[in-house]
Design an enzyme around this catalytic site. Structure first.
Site, PDB file in Angstrom:
ATOM      1  N   TYR A  75       0.780  -1.201   0.138  1.00 49.06           N
ATOM      2  CA  TYR A  75      -0.043   0.007   0.014  1.00 49.06           C
ATOM      3  C   TYR A  75       0.927   1.211   0.083  1.00 49.06           C
ATOM      4  CZ  TYR A  75       1.022   0.288   4.837  1.00 49.06           C
ATOM      5  OH  TYR A  75       1.836   0.375   6.002  1.00 49.06           O
TER       6      TYR A  75
ATOM      7  N   THR B  28       8.042  -3.430   8.029  1.00 46.75           N
ATOM      8  CA  THR B  28       8.928  -3.305   8.851  1.00 46.75           C
ATOM      9  C   THR B  28       8.123  -3.644  10.502  1.00 46.75           C
ATOM     10  OG1 THR B  28       8.646  -0.905   9.215  1.00 46.75           O
ATOM     11  CG2 THR B  28      10.569  -1.915   8.220  1.00 46.75           C
TER      12      THR B  28
ATOM     13  N   ARG C 251       3.980   8.576   4.734  1.00 40.80           N
ATOM     14  CA  ARG C 251       2.741   8.938   5.359  1.00 40.80           C
ATOM     15  C   ARG C 251       1.518   8.827   4.607  1.00 40.80           C
ATOM     16  NH1 ARG C 251       4.938  15.114   7.659  1.00 40.80           N
ATOM     17  NH2 ARG C 251       5.726  14.375   9.803  1.00 40.80           N
TER      18      ARG C 251
ATOM     19  N   LYS D 110       8.786  10.237  12.493  1.00 44.20           N
ATOM     20  CA  LYS D 110       7.643   9.483  12.072  1.00 44.20           C
ATOM     21  C   LYS D 110       7.238   8.399  13.427  1.00 44.20           C
ATOM     22  CE  LYS D 110       5.022   6.380   9.814  1.00 44.20           C
ATOM     23  NZ  LYS D 110       4.361   5.871   8.782  1.00 44.20           N
TER      24      LYS D 110
ATOM     25  N   ASN E 249       3.362   9.042  15.270  1.00 39.74           N
ATOM     26  CA  ASN E 249       2.358   7.821  15.757  1.00 39.74           C
ATOM     27  C   ASN E 249       2.417   7.335  17.076  1.00 39.74           C
ATOM     28  OD1 ASN E 249       1.351   7.812  12.879  1.00 39.74           O
ATOM     29  ND2 ASN E 249       2.522   6.009  12.395  1.00 39.74           N
TER      30      ASN E 249
ATOM     31  N   ARG F  49      -0.220   9.846  18.431  1.00 41.48           N
ATOM     32  CA  ARG F  49      -1.542   9.501  18.135  1.00 41.48           C
ATOM     33  C   ARG F  49      -1.963   8.357  18.899  1.00 41.48           C
ATOM     34  NH1 ARG F  49      -5.268  10.686  14.429  1.00 41.48           N
ATOM     35  NH2 ARG F  49      -6.708   9.077  13.395  1.00 41.48           N
TER      36      ARG F  49
ATOM     37  N   GLY G  46      -6.344  -0.437  15.889  1.00 39.21           N
ATOM     38  CA  GLY G  46      -5.644  -1.569  15.074  1.00 39.21           C
ATOM     39  C   GLY G  46      -4.840  -1.029  14.006  1.00 39.21           C
TER      40      GLY G  46
ATOM     41  N   CYS H 207       0.068   0.657  11.626  1.00 39.18           N
ATOM     42  CA  CYS H 207       0.958   1.852  12.078  1.00 39.18           C
ATOM     43  C   CYS H 207       0.861   2.135  13.413  1.00 39.18           C
ATOM     44  CB  CYS H 207       0.556   3.046  11.239  1.00 39.18           C
ATOM     45  SG  CYS H 207       0.397   2.832   9.458  1.00 39.18           S
TER      46      CYS H 207
ATOM     47  N   LYS I  78       2.195  -0.326  16.062  1.00 41.71           N
ATOM     48  CA  LYS I  78       3.570  -0.788  15.808  1.00 41.71           C
ATOM     49  C   LYS I  78       4.628   0.150  16.129  1.00 41.71           C
ATOM     50  CE  LYS I  78       4.863  -0.915  11.542  1.00 41.71           C
ATOM     51  NZ  LYS I  78       5.768  -0.199  11.036  1.00 41.71           N
TER      52      LYS I  78
ATOM     53  N   ARG J 272      -5.729  -5.852   9.725  1.00 43.76           N
ATOM     54  CA  ARG J 272      -4.492  -5.984  10.542  1.00 43.76           C
ATOM     55  C   ARG J 272      -4.421  -5.518  11.956  1.00 43.76           C
ATOM     56  NH1 ARG J 272      -0.301  -4.299   5.867  1.00 43.76           N
ATOM     57  NH2 ARG J 272      -2.159  -3.151   5.148  1.00 43.76           N
TER      58      ARG J 272
HETATM   59  N1  SAJ Z   1      -8.702   5.542  16.528  1.00 45.01           N
HETATM   60  C1  SAJ Z   1      -9.478   5.431  17.585  1.00 45.01           C
HETATM   61  N2  SAJ Z   1      -9.733   6.759  18.246  1.00 45.01           N
HETATM   62  C2  SAJ Z   1      -9.121   7.758  17.225  1.00 45.01           C
HETATM   63  C3  SAJ Z   1      -8.482   7.550  15.951  1.00 45.01           C
HETATM   64  C4  SAJ Z   1      -8.195   6.149  15.683  1.00 45.01           C
HETATM   65  O1  SAJ Z   1      -9.737   4.516  18.538  1.00 45.01           O
HETATM   66  O2  SAJ Z   1      -9.386   8.891  17.571  1.00 45.01           O
HETATM   67  C5  SAJ Z   1      -8.644   3.819  16.008  1.00 45.01           C
HETATM   68  C6  SAJ Z   1      -9.137   3.471  14.677  1.00 45.01           C
HETATM   69  O3  SAJ Z   1     -10.363   2.891  15.019  1.00 45.01           O
HETATM   70  C7  SAJ Z   1      -8.084   2.511  14.327  1.00 45.01           C
HETATM   71  C8  SAJ Z   1      -6.826   2.750  14.987  1.00 45.01           C
HETATM   72  O4  SAJ Z   1      -6.832   3.730  16.078  1.00 45.01           O
HETATM   73  O5  SAJ Z   1      -8.485   1.174  14.672  1.00 45.01           O
HETATM   74  C9  SAJ Z   1      -5.889   3.606  13.572  1.00 45.01           C
HETATM   75  O6  SAJ Z   1      -6.522   4.461  13.095  1.00 45.01           O
HETATM   76  P1  SAJ Z   1      -5.896   5.753  12.308  1.00 45.01           P
HETATM   77  O7  SAJ Z   1      -7.002   6.604  12.041  1.00 45.01           O
HETATM   78  O8  SAJ Z   1      -4.724   6.259  13.093  1.00 45.01           O
HETATM   79  O9  SAJ Z   1      -5.552   5.171  11.009  1.00 45.01           O
HETATM   80  P2  SAJ Z   1      -4.328   4.411  10.521  1.00 45.01           P
HETATM   81  O10 SAJ Z   1      -3.794   3.358  11.068  1.00 45.01           O
HETATM   82  O11 SAJ Z   1      -4.485   4.265   8.975  1.00 45.01           O
HETATM   83  O12 SAJ Z   1      -3.116   5.508  10.702  1.00 45.01           O
HETATM   84  C10 SAJ Z   1      -2.380   6.175   9.580  1.00 45.01           C
HETATM   85  C11 SAJ Z   1      -1.431   6.771  10.079  1.00 45.01           C
HETATM   86  N3  SAJ Z   1      -0.603   7.220   9.015  1.00 45.01           N
HETATM   87  C12 SAJ Z   1       0.874   6.803   8.903  1.00 45.01           C
HETATM   88  O13 SAJ Z   1       1.456   6.144   9.648  1.00 45.01           O
HETATM   89  C13 SAJ Z   1       1.344   7.187   7.678  1.00 45.01           C
HETATM   90  C14 SAJ Z   1      -1.538   7.940  11.043  1.00 45.01           C
HETATM   91  O14 SAJ Z   1      -0.412   8.503  11.364  1.00 45.01           O
HETATM   92  C15 SAJ Z   1      -2.639   8.855  10.542  1.00 45.01           C
HETATM   93  O15 SAJ Z   1      -2.816   9.785  11.534  1.00 45.01           O
HETATM   94  C16 SAJ Z   1      -3.485   8.183  10.161  1.00 45.01           C
HETATM   95  O16 SAJ Z   1      -3.379   7.226   9.157  1.00 45.01           O
HETATM   96  C17 SAJ Z   1      -4.872   9.111   9.687  1.00 45.01           C
HETATM   97  O17 SAJ Z   1      -4.997  10.028  10.361  1.00 45.01           O
HETATM   98  O18 SAJ Z   1      -5.803   8.682   8.840  1.00 45.01           O
END
Ligand code: SAJ
Length: 445
Positions: free
Chosen positions: A26, A103, A172, A224, A228, A231, A275, A278, A281, A349
Site C-alpha cells: 500500500y 517493518t 505518511r 515518523k 504515531n 496519536r 488496530g 502503523c 507498531k 491487520r
Molecule cells: N482510532 C481510535 N480513536 C481515534 C483515532 C483512531 O480509536 O481517535 C483507532 C481506529 O479505529 C483504528 C486505529 O485507531 O483502529 C488507527 O486509526 P488511524 O485513524 O490512526 O488510521 P491508520 O492506522 O491508517 O493510521 C494512519 C497513520 N498514518 C501513517 O502512519 C502514515 C496515522 O499517522 C494517521 O494519523 C492516520 O492514518 C490518519 O490520520 O488517517
C-alpha cells in the site's frame, strides 16, 4: 565513473533518471505509479508473483476503496512507464531506488527487519555507482546508521556519500486516501548529507505538492515514530476517560465535545480498540531505539496497554449485558459488526475485533461476524442476527449507520446491543427494544 550528486540531481530534474521501487504494497504501489505518471521509467521489484502479474496486467493489487489508483496503474502500465519484476538484477541500471517493505515488530515488541535486510542485501549486490537509495518504510530511530547503511556498504563494497547516496523519507500514507495523501501531505526528507536531502527534495517535488522538510536520518526516523506514538497516547487518554466516565456516571462523548471547546484541547475519540499496521507498531519501534539506554519509558508502553485492553473491555460490556439478560457467555450467540480495524476499510491487520472474538470464544460464546468489506464476513445482517443474544459494534462502517434496528431486534433471542464506536443513539436503540451498553457511557444500567 561515479555519477556525482549534481549529475544525479540533473537527471532527476529532467526525469531521465531510472527509478525503482522495492516492495509493492500500500506504500510502494501508489508511489511507483505516481512517479511513473510524472514521467519517470519505473521498475517495481516485488517478491509476490501474483502481485507482479496483477500490476503488469495494469490492475490495482491494493484492496479497499482507493480513489484514482486503479486508473493510474492502468495508464502507467499501458504507457510502459511502470513495469514490475521479481528479478533484483534489473536494479543494476537504476539511479534511484525506493524501499517500501514491511517493518513489523515481534511479540517482544522488537523490530522484525527480515524483509528489509533481504531487500537491502539483494540491492547491495547490484547497486549502481552513484545511485540514491531511499528507505520509505518506518524505522526505529538509529536503524539507518546501524543497519541500513552497513548492509549496503558491505554488500556493494561502496562508501556512502562517495559511491552512493542514502536517504530516509518515512511514508505518511493513509488507507482509503493513498493518492490524495501522497500528493498533499508534508514529508520529512532525511538525507545522509544535506546535499542528498536536497536531491531527495528535487525527486519528491515531482509528485508531492506539500512542504518537504529536509533533515537528517535520525530526525526523519524520530519524526515518523513519534507522530504515531503521539496519536496512540492521545487515543489511550480518550479511552481512559471513557473508562472513568463509565465508572463515574458521565458520557465520554459529551465530555469530549465540551473539553474540545476549551482552547488547545483536541481529545481524540475513545473506541473499541486501536488496530492497523502503523499505530500499534510505531510506538514500539520508537521505544526499541532506547531499550538499552537510560530513559525508563512509562507513558508509551502504558498507552499501548490501555489501547490493547479495549477489546477485553468490550467483552466485559458484553458479559454485563448478558448477565442482565440472565444469559451466560457460554450460552450466548454474539454477532460482531465490523472485523476491519478502520471504518470503510477491508484491512483487518491487528484489528481489535480479532482480540474480541478470541476472548468471547474463550468464554464459550458462539461468535458470528459481519463485515461489508471482508469477503468471508459479508452477508445479510438480519440473517446473521437471527437467534443472537448480543450485537457488538466494533467498526464504524458507514453501512452500520442506518441499520433497521427494529427488524434486527425482532429476529434476536435477547436485546443486548454493545456500541464500541458511538454509532447508535441510546434513545433510538431503546425504542427498537434494545438494552444498549455504550463504551464510555456511565448510564449503562
Ligand atoms: N482510532 C481510535 N480513536 C481515534 C483515532 C483512531 O480509536 O481517535 C483507532 C481506529 O479505529 C483504528 C486505529 O485507531 O483502529 C488507527 O486509526 P488511524 O485513524 O490512526 O488510521 P491508520 O492506522 O491508517 O493510521 C494512519 C497513520 N498514518 C501513517 O502512519 C502514515 C496515522 O499517522 C494517521 O494519523 C492516520 O492514518 C490518519 O490520520 O488517517
Amino acid at each position: 565513473m561515479i555519477l556525482s550528486l549534481d549529475k544525479l540531481q540533473t537527471r532527476i530534474i529532467d526525469k531521465s533518471a531510472r527509478l525503482a521501487v522495492i516492495g509493492l504494497g500500500y506504500v510502494g504501489v501508489p508511489v511507483a505509479a505516481m512517479f511513473a505518471n510524472a514521467g519517470f521509467d519505473v521498475l517495481g521489484v516485488e517478491m509476490n508473483p501474483e502481485r507482479i502479474k496483477t500490476i503488469n496486467a495494469g490492475q490495482n493489487p491494493i484492496e479497499g476503496e482507493e480513489p484514482g489508483l486503479a486508473d493510474l496503474i492502468a495508464w502507467v502500465v499501458k504507457s510502459g512507464k511502470l513495469h514490475t519484476t521479481q528479478d533484483y538484477a534489473a536494479l543494476k541500471d537504476c539511479d534511484v531506488i525506493l524501499i517500501a517493505v514491511e517493518t513489523p515488530v515481534n511479540e517482544k515488541h522488537l523490530p522484525e527487519y527480515g524483509a528489509l535486510r533481504q531487500a537491502l542485501t539483494s540491492l547491495a549486490s547490484t547497486l549502481k555507482d552513484g545511485a540514491l537509495v531511499i528507505v520509505e518504510s518506518t524505522l526505529a530511530p538509529g536503524t539507518m546508521h546501524a543497519l541500513v547503511c552497513p548492509i549496503l556498504e558491505k554488500g556493494s563494497a561502496k562508501k556512502v556519500n562517495r559511491d552512493f547516496y542514502l536517504g530516509h523519507c518515512p511514508e505518511r500514507v493513509m488507507p482509503g486516501k493513498l493518492i490524495t495523501n501522497l500528493q498533499n501531505i508534508k514529508r520529512v526528507v532525511g538525507g545522509g548529507s544535506p546535499e542528498t536531502a536536497q536531491t531527495m527534495v528535487s525527486l519528491y517535488r515531482h509528485i508531492i505538492q506539500a512542504e518537504l522538510d529536509a533533515a537528517d536520518w535520525i530526525t526523519a526516523e524520530l519524526v515518523k515514530t513519534v507522530e504515531n506514538s503521539y496519536r496512540d497516547i492521545q487515543i489511550a487518554f480518550a479511552n481512559e476517560v471513557a473508562l472513568i466516565c463509565e465508572a463515574a456516571g458521565g458520557d465520554v462523548w459529551k465530555v469530549r465535545e465540551l473539553v474540545n471547546k476549551s482552547p488547545e484541547r483536541h481529545m481524540h475519540q475513545p473506541g473499541a480498540g486501536v488496530g492497523g499496521h502503523c499505530i500499534p507498531k510505531d510506538p514500539w519501534l520508537l521505544a526499541s531505539a532506547v531499550k538499552d539506554a537510560q530513559p525508563q519509558l512509562r507513558l508509551i508502553p502504558a498507552a499501548r496497554a490501555v489501547n490493547d485492553g479495549m477489546p477485553a473491555h468490550m467483552a466485559d460490556l458484553v458479559k454485563l449485558g448478558l448477565s442482565r439478560a440472565g444469559i451466560t457467555l457460554a450460552e450466548a450467540r454474539v454477532l460482531v459488526l465490523g472485523y476491519a480495524y478502520l471504518q470503510d476499510s477491508d484491512d483487518a491487520r491487528n484489528s481489535p475485533s480479532v482480540e474480541l472474538v478470541k476472548v468471547l470464544q474463550a468464554g464459550g460464546a458462539k461468535v458470528i461476524i459481519h463485515d461489508p468489506f471482508i469477503e468471508e464476513f459479508k452477508g445479510d445482517i438480519i440473517d446473521k442476527a437471527r437467534g443472537c443474544h448480543v450485537l457488538v459494534l466494533m467498526t464504524a462502517h458507514s453501512a452500520y449507520r442506518n441499520l433497521d434496528l427494529d427488524k434486527i431486534r425482532s429476529v434476536m433471542a435477547a436485546p443486548v446491543l454493545v456500541d464500541g464506536r458511538n454509532l447508535f443513539e441510546r434513545g433510538k436503540a431503546e425504542a427498537a427494544g434494545f438494552e444498549i451498553y455504550r463504551l464510555g457511557d456511565g448510564s449503562n444500567e
